[in-house]
Scaffold this motif. Structure first.
Motif, short mmCIF file in Angstrom:
data_model
loop_
_atom_site.label_atom_id
_atom_site.label_comp_id
_atom_site.label_asym_id
_atom_site.label_seq_id
_atom_site.Cartn_x
_atom_site.Cartn_y
_atom_site.Cartn_z
N HIS A 79 4.22 -0.93 3.98
CA HIS A 79 3.88 -2.20 4.62
C HIS A 79 4.49 -3.44 3.98
O HIS A 79 3.90 -4.52 4.00
N VAL A 115 0.86 -1.19 0.00
CA VAL A 115 0.00 0.00 0.00
C VAL A 115 0.89 1.24 0.00
O VAL A 115 2.13 1.13 -0.02
N SER A 147 7.37 1.10 6.92
CA SER A 147 6.29 1.81 7.61
C SER A 147 5.22 2.31 6.64
O SER A 147 4.03 2.13 6.88
N ALA A 148 5.62 2.95 5.54
CA ALA A 148 4.64 3.58 4.67
C ALA A 148 3.99 2.58 3.71
O ALA A 148 2.81 2.69 3.41
#
Lengths: 279, 169
Positions: free
Chosen positions: A195, A159, A192-193
């Motif tokens: 996934h 994502v 983190s951004a």
């Protein structure tokens, strides 16, 4: 210290740099630059040139093993390279415009934040099973990999391609401006951004840093920053170390990779802040 | 400049916790049958094998050339060899140490059989491995009939080649 002592000792340090650099996906420059400037008192310009060589060596040395184990997400890596290489090239021509010192401080703060964000995600390592990210779906950036530590195939969805691309552009920009490996921003961007699983983030970052570094290597070569007597032991040592690091990555747990990454990131962040505040 | 990504990263962290329904997948894209999926998987494997082969060959060649260059360097300069002595490595790592840093000076160094030139050649081979890797990527994606990815990879290759040309290599 005579030249032979220098070459042999630097080659040994480089092996260690290659292991660490390929394990966390940051490249060997994290170790090489401080060792060359602080221990060997080498000119900073030559140290940065050696760092570019070590980053490419980490990337190419680790890649053969990674790609075979299918940990690297080649599609996502290539896709994100669009932003990183563009950032790297534009950074090379912005050097004279932007205030380097302020950038070091800003970057130090960003890295401190991303080490915190990476640490906070340590218990939530569950990959996503669905994605409504149009870009990721269009280019089919999702993937799966076999995790030897967990002994099973893990599939995941991607994502956040937009924030991912933005972060990658910045990663390329700062790597060209500050001469540091861009992996420090790439791994958090993917972890983190976007996934991606931690090991996939590390392996894919390893793939990408080589391409990004190559985009600024030409400039470093022409500027005379690639000194053969430094580059030779660094290239050989890091290549050897990186093949070990790549093998280790498969076997250790994701949480371990994450924790090692966080520690290294905190060290780099402090290093950046020090360079910005007390140059 | 780094502020927007910082914010969006934080925003993404919150957004992505909401699972999305499966039917939002790529619009107009046919679902792969298991047989097609297996075929696709095979093609992807081929690309991976090709890229990893390119890398291994490139890395091996560069290490060998660098090793030969180092050997020549020490053979030509006996003063470098003793484990202890007055000759310090610092004379070779200062800001003013001469070594080839353009194609013309590299060619001259190689013609002389200078070890430094040979090492630089090996390092350049190493620097080219990622570029070669991207080039192989373009060909493999075209071979897979994956036009969007082929174009993406072609753009990366163009930027890489452009960066070398802009630098004046």
């Amino acid at each position: 210290m005579t030249p032979i002592d220098f070459v042999v000792s630097l080659a040994l340090v480089s092996v260690a740099a290659g292991v660490l650099g390929s394990l966390v996906g940051l490249g060997g420059g994290v170790v090489i630059v401080p060792v060359l400037t602080l221990l060997y008192h080498v000119d900073i310009r030559l140290a940065i040139g050696a760092s570019i060589v070590s980053v490419i060596a980490t990337s190419s040395g680790a890649a053969a093993a990674y790609v075979r184990e299918r940990m690297t997400n080649l599609r996502a890596g290539m896709f994100l390279e669009v932003a990183t290489t563009t950032g790297a090239v534009s950074g090379a021509y912005l050097t004279t415009v932007l205030p380097t010192q302020a950038l070091f401080v800003l970057f130090g703060v960003v890295l401190a934040y991303s080490s915190f964000a990476t640490f906070r995600r340590r218990h939530t390592d569950q990959p996503l099973t669905v994605s409504n990210d149009r870009i990721a779906n269009y280019f089919d950036l999702h993937g799966s990999y076999y995790d030897p530590a967990e002994k099973r195939e893990i599939s995941y969805k991607v994502v956040g391609t937009r924030p991912g691309l933005a972060l990658m552009y910045v990663a390329g920009l700062v790597s060209a401006l500050l001469g540091i490996g861009s992996g420090a921003l790439k791994v958090p961007a993917m972890d983190s951004a976007m996934h991606l699983p931690m090991k996939v983030s590390s392996a894919t970052s390893n793939f990408m840093i080589g391409v990004t570094a190559a985009a600024s290597a030409g400039v470093y070569f022409i500027r005379g920053q690639i000194d053969p007597i430094i580059a030779a032991p660094v290239a050989a040592g890091v290549l050897l170390g990186a093949t070990f690091g790549a093998r280790i990555l498969g076997r250790v747990a994701s949480t371990t990779v994450r924790l090692v990454f966080v520690v290294v990131l905190v060290v780099i962040s402090l290093e950046m802040l020090q360079k910005g505040i007390f140059p | 400049m780094t502020h927007p990504p910082l914010r969006s990263e934080a925003a993404e962290l919150h957004l992505s916790h909401q699972p999305a329904p499966e039917d939002l997948e790529r619009p107009g894209r046919r679902q792969l049958s298991p047989a097609d999926a297996a075929l696709m998987e095979q093609k992807v494997r081929k690309v991976e094998v090709a890229i990893s082969l390119v890398l291994r060959v490139g890395v091996l060649v560069s290490v060998l050339v660098i090793a030969v260059g180092l050997g020549l360097m020490f053979a030509h300069h006996r003063a470098y060899l003793p484990l202890q002595g007055d000759f310090s490595y610092r004379q070779l790592t200062s800001g003013t140490t001469p070594f080839p840093h353009s194609m013309a000076s590299l060619a001259r160094a190689l013609a002389r059989g200078d070890g430094r030139g040979v090492v630089v050649l090996g390092v350049l081979v190493l620097i080219l491995t990622p570029v070669l890797r991207v080039a192989v990527g373009v060909v493999s994606f075209l071979y897979e009939h994956d036009l969007p990815m082929a174009l993406v990879t072609l753009y990366v290759l163009a930027v890489l080649v452009g960066s070398f040309l802009l630098a004046g290599v």
